[in-house]
Enzyme design. Structure first.
Site, short mmCIF file in Angstrom:
data_model
loop_
_atom_site.label_atom_id
_atom_site.label_comp_id
_atom_site.label_asym_id
_atom_site.label_seq_id
_atom_site.Cartn_x
_atom_site.Cartn_y
_atom_site.Cartn_z
N HIS A 101 0.77 -0.98 0.01
CA HIS A 101 -0.04 0.28 0.14
C HIS A 101 0.75 1.21 -0.12
O HIS A 101 0.53 1.81 -0.10
CB HIS A 101 -0.92 -0.05 1.82
CG HIS A 101 -2.03 -0.73 0.74
ND1 HIS A 101 -1.94 -2.47 0.88
CD2 HIS A 101 -3.42 -0.37 1.16
CE1 HIS A 101 -3.61 -2.95 0.65
NE2 HIS A 101 -4.07 -1.83 0.54
N LYS A 147 -9.56 13.77 -10.32
CA LYS A 147 -10.29 13.35 -11.12
C LYS A 147 -10.07 11.87 -11.06
O LYS A 147 -8.26 11.60 -12.03
CB LYS A 147 -10.15 13.69 -12.39
CG LYS A 147 -10.63 13.23 -13.97
CD LYS A 147 -10.87 14.09 -15.55
CE LYS A 147 -11.55 13.79 -15.69
NZ LYS A 147 -13.04 13.02 -15.80
N1 PDD Z 1 -16.32 12.73 -17.06
N2 PDD Z 1 -18.26 14.90 -12.74
C1 PDD Z 1 -17.46 13.70 -12.50
C2 PDD Z 1 -18.08 13.18 -11.85
C3 PDD Z 1 -17.13 13.44 -14.01
O1 PDD Z 1 -16.31 12.53 -14.30
C4 PDD Z 1 -16.58 14.46 -14.95
C5 PDD Z 1 -15.98 13.73 -16.46
C6 PDD Z 1 -17.60 15.87 -14.81
C7 PDD Z 1 -17.34 16.52 -16.03
O2 PDD Z 1 -16.32 17.26 -16.04
P1 PDD Z 1 -15.93 17.73 -17.49
O3 PDD Z 1 -16.56 18.74 -18.46
O4 PDD Z 1 -14.48 18.81 -17.71
O5 PDD Z 1 -15.75 16.65 -18.82
C8 PDD Z 1 -18.12 16.26 -13.85
C9 PDD Z 1 -15.44 11.89 -17.88
C10 PDD Z 1 -15.25 12.36 -19.07
C11 PDD Z 1 -14.98 10.80 -17.73
O6 PDD Z 1 -14.89 10.69 -16.83
O7 PDD Z 1 -15.38 9.89 -19.15
#
Ligand code: PDD
Length: 283
Positions: A101, A147
């Site tokens: 971990h 992210k």
């Molecule tokens: N997803 N909220 C979450 C939890 C997300 O995973 C995403 C994006 C967004 C929108 O963010 P943006 O407009 O910057 O794409 C909001 C991406 C597209 C994915 O996981 O494929």
């Protein structure tokens, strides 16, 4: 498809990542998704800036932004010429080391993967017919602004939606609908656009930011407040925003039909979004 892996471009079939990769073993990795419109990346700088914040949040070493931008440009030039509407995916993991971990000590090089795949958008009439969403309890962690590829709660929520006959799920935390499984969440009530403010509990979406800019330009009033679950019963319009399709209209929430297609405010923003992504000046 060509893939960039740890400093080299190669055919997808040659790209191999270790079974010891911490992204695979622990979800110890962060990612970005960038949309190409007309073969050019949209808001690349904002995506790379968010990647830097995610890396810092995960205590991962920073990447060379210029170099990564050059990789994206390279893939975009080759793949983007053939597939003008595409998605670029970037993932950085803490690298490969025997399973343990704590961080590898001494550190190992991160695993950096970038690829570009065609994106098949639905025809506008089909797209504007909207999707169905259900609400689900938000059982994710408290750092949703990172992210991370650790997306099990999002995957389970999306599957829950599918099993309930819907296309997506909206997370509800403390009685407030804050974002969907892979997109930000907006409602329109009495002509006012409302979405949750940026906190640690949502991802600060790039498309969300574009929509806020467009609303300002179109003089559509905006309220940055989360939407109470009980208020969902009385909203006029709902839409999601994400890199894949920009603005995604929602026509059914928890079985309540809002309309047969995207509402008027959603359409105005959708048209403005389409114009913005196609304008060379914004790329
Ligand atoms: N997803 N909220 C979450 C939890 C997300 O995973 C995403 C994006 C967004 C929108 O963010 P943006 O407009 O910057 O794409 C909001 C991406 C597209 C994915 O996981 O494929």
């Amino acid at each position: 498809m060509r893939v960039y892996l740890n400093g080299a471009f190669m055919p997808e079939s040659d790209a191999r990542v270790s079974v010891d990769d911490r992204g695979f073993l622990f979800g110890d990795a962060v990612y970005e998704v960038i949309r190409l419109y007309g073969g050019r990346p949209f808001r690349l700088g904002a995506h790379l800036a968010r990647l830097e914040r995610s890396l810092a949040g995960a205590w991962l070493p920073p990447v060379d932004r210029e170099q990564l931008a050059a990789v994206v440009e390279d893939l975009t030039r080759v793949e983007g010429a053939a597939v003008p509407d595409a998605l670029v995916y970037i993932q950085v993991s803490r690298g490969a080391a025997p399973r343990n971990h704590p961080f590898p000590d001494p550190p190992v090089p991160p695993t950096v993967v970038v690829w570009c795949r065609p994106y098949h958008a639905l025809p506008p009439d089909q797209f504007l017919a909207g999707i169905r969403v259900v609400t689900v309890p938000d059982d994710r962690w408290a750092k949703c602004w990172i992210k991370t590829v650790n997306l099990l709660p999002n995957v389970l929520a999306k599957e829950k939606a599918r099993r309930a006959g819907a296309e997506d799920a909206v997370f509800v935390r403390d009685g407030m609908a804050i974002e969907a499984t892979s997109s930000n969440f907006f409602v329109v009530r009495g002509g006012v656009v409302q979405t949750a403010p940026v906190t640690n509990y949502i991802l600060p979406g790039i498309s969300r930011q574009v929509v806020l800019e467009l609303a300002r330009d179109l003089e559509i009033p905006v309220r940055l407040e989360p939407v109470a679950l009980e208020d969902l019963a009385t909203v006029d319009e709902v839409f999601l925003t994400h890199t894949g399709c920009g603005i995604e209209p929602v026509t059914t929430v928890d079985g309540r039909r809002l309309g047969t297609a995207a509402g008027p405010v959603t359409r105005r923003l959708y048209n403005a979004f389409e114009a913005r992504v196609r304008s060379a000046a914004d790329r």
